[in-house]
Motif scaffolding. Structure first.
Motif, PDB file in Angstrom:
ATOM      1  N   VAL A  61       0.824  -1.213   0.000  1.00  0.00           N
ATOM      2  CA  VAL A  61       0.000   0.000   0.000  1.00  0.00           C
ATOM      3  C   VAL A  61       0.857   1.261   0.000  1.00  0.00           C
ATOM      4  O   VAL A  61       0.436   2.316  -0.494  1.00  0.00           O
ATOM      5  CB  VAL A  61      -0.966  -0.001   1.209  1.00  0.00           C
ATOM      6  N   GLY A 109       1.186   2.820  -3.342  1.00  0.00           N
ATOM      7  CA  GLY A 109      -0.188   2.730  -3.838  1.00  0.00           C
ATOM      8  C   GLY A 109      -0.371   3.110  -5.293  1.00  0.00           C
ATOM      9  O   GLY A 109      -1.231   2.550  -5.986  1.00  0.00           O
ATOM     10  N   GLU A 137      -6.580  -1.760  -0.847  1.00  0.00           N
ATOM     11  CA  GLU A 137      -5.328  -1.059  -0.567  1.00  0.00           C
ATOM     12  C   GLU A 137      -5.211   0.211  -1.399  1.00  0.00           C
ATOM     13  O   GLU A 137      -4.860   1.281  -0.883  1.00  0.00           O
ATOM     14  CB  GLU A 137      -4.145  -1.991  -0.848  1.00  0.00           C
ATOM     15  N   ALA A 190      -6.599  -2.386   4.461  1.00  0.00           N
ATOM     16  CA  ALA A 190      -5.731  -1.448   3.753  1.00  0.00           C
ATOM     17  C   ALA A 190      -4.268  -1.866   3.844  1.00  0.00           C
ATOM     18  O   ALA A 190      -3.491  -1.638   2.925  1.00  0.00           O
ATOM     19  CB  ALA A 190      -5.910  -0.047   4.328  1.00  0.00           C
TER      20      ALA A 190
END
Length: 381
Positions: free
Chosen positions: A275, A278, A291, A346
């Protein structure tokens, strides 16, 4: 003590999650000041963002829709203060669960109190000692120390690294990291040629860097959060040790590491969730989409991203998932539900069981590298 109560604007309610209340009260024991404040700020931001998302629709409990009320308190990065905060959240605020503490040194001292009170807690501390042995009401989001070590060990195998030195902060978090590398050395998986500890208040790591580099390691492992992780990067680079020979654990996953270390961070590796990179995630699975969505929302809201943020976001979402699964905001019902959760968060994927209250699975972690001043996916993941 600094207290921040983040409500939802509802009418007067009981401070519990019972059927007679319109809100579910969840506490947060965070490092909003002191040496670990870099973590606490990111945690608090993530919790507020997740709380707002949850409260858009609320949570169905006993046929009623309820909203989350967060009571966020500052433990000042101090273990004794963290215990005071935990006791107050339990006895005065009557929380049904606790997010935190945000670090290993501030989590470990509160475990007996939380267990005795039978209040579910999800820590963002990384030490495996938080959940080993398994405590009924204690969970965590970061990968366990041995999991992080194993991911790093696989990267070493790819680069044929054998001789390793360790720089670690002198607290329970750093001690857990050092013990992991000592265990790997004893098992014959690496050759630990040197190690140095340092205070979380240290301002310069030149002496420690000189001592570990005298052993001529193939790689140096740094177990510390910013700013000390950044100081390590600078000290090692000043000694002409190449950045791509330095490896960090998840604790360096703050935007302040790269900012603080500057050019000295270039090429460095870290074990973390994908993440943190990202923008490079291809959302081909529901887990990857979660994520990427969190990275995008947090970055847009706060103008940048912190690798600490998803750990707190998942901590709150795991508690809420437990409430939804149980259909109850009773702490013991939440605990029973959480113990059987499979959840894509996440930070990664969690698979809790009665014998596993640890953090994200190893498959959720990867090896990132600083490229052009930002964390990117590496070819070692």
């Amino acid at each position: 003590m600094v207290t921040l109560s983040v409500g939802t604007g509802c009418a007067k309610e009981q401070s519990s999650g019972g059927d007679g209340s319109s809100q579910i009260v969840i506490g947060a024991d965070l490092e909003l000041s002191g040496p670990a404040a870099v973590q606490g700020e990111a945690y608090q931001r993530a919790l507020k963002m997740v709380q707002a998302d949850i409260n858009k629709t609320g949570i169905k409990v006993g046929g009623k829709t309820k909203k989350v009320k967060l009571v966020i308190r500052d433990n000042k990065s101090d273990p004794a203060e963290s215990l005071t905060v935990a006791k107050s959240l339990i006895n005065n605020d009557h929380v049904v669960a606790i997010v935190g503490a945000g670090a290993s040194p501030t989590t470990i001292p509160i475990i007996p109190t939380v267990e005795k009170a039978k209040i579910p807690l999800v820590s963002m501390g990384s030490s495996g000692a938080i959940v080993t042995p398994v405590r009924k009401y204690i969970f965590k989001t970061p990968g366990n120390t041995d999991v992080i070590g194993n991911v790093m060990l696989k990267a070493f195998a790819k680069k044929k690294i054998k001789k390793v030195a360790v720089l670690s902060v002198d607290n329970p978090y750093g001690e857990a990291g050092l013990k992991e590398w000592q265990a790997l050395d004893k098992a014959g998986k690496i050759d630990l040629v040197a190690h140095q500890k340092f205070s979380s208040e240290v301002k310069d790591l030149s002496v420690q860097a000189t001592k570990v580099l005298a052993a001529k390691p193939d790689a140096v492992v740094v177990w510390a959060i910013p700013p000390q992780s950044g100081l390590a990067a600078k000290a090692l680079r000043q000694k002409k040790f190449s950045g791509d020979k330095v490896y960090y654990d998840t604790g360096a996953g703050s935007e302040l590491f790269v900012k603080g270390a500057g050019a000295a961070s270039e090429g460095s590796y870290m074990v973390h969730s994908r993440v943190l990179a990202g923008n490079e995630i291809t959302a081909t699975t529901p887990a990857a989409q979660t994520e990427k969505n969190f990275f995008t929302e947090y970055s847009a809201k706060y103008g940048g991203f912190s690798g600490f943020a998803p750990m707190a976001a998942d901590a709150l979402n795991l508690i809420v998932a437990g409430i939804k699964k149980a259909g109850s905001a009773d702490p013991q019902d939440i605990q029973k539900a959480m113990e059987h959760l499979s959840y894509d968060g996440a930070f990664g994927t969690y698979q809790f069981s009665p014998t596993n209250h640890g953090g994200v699975s190893e498959s959720s972690l990867t090896v990132l590298q600083v490229k052009n001043g930002t964390w990117s996916l590496s070819d070692l993941g």
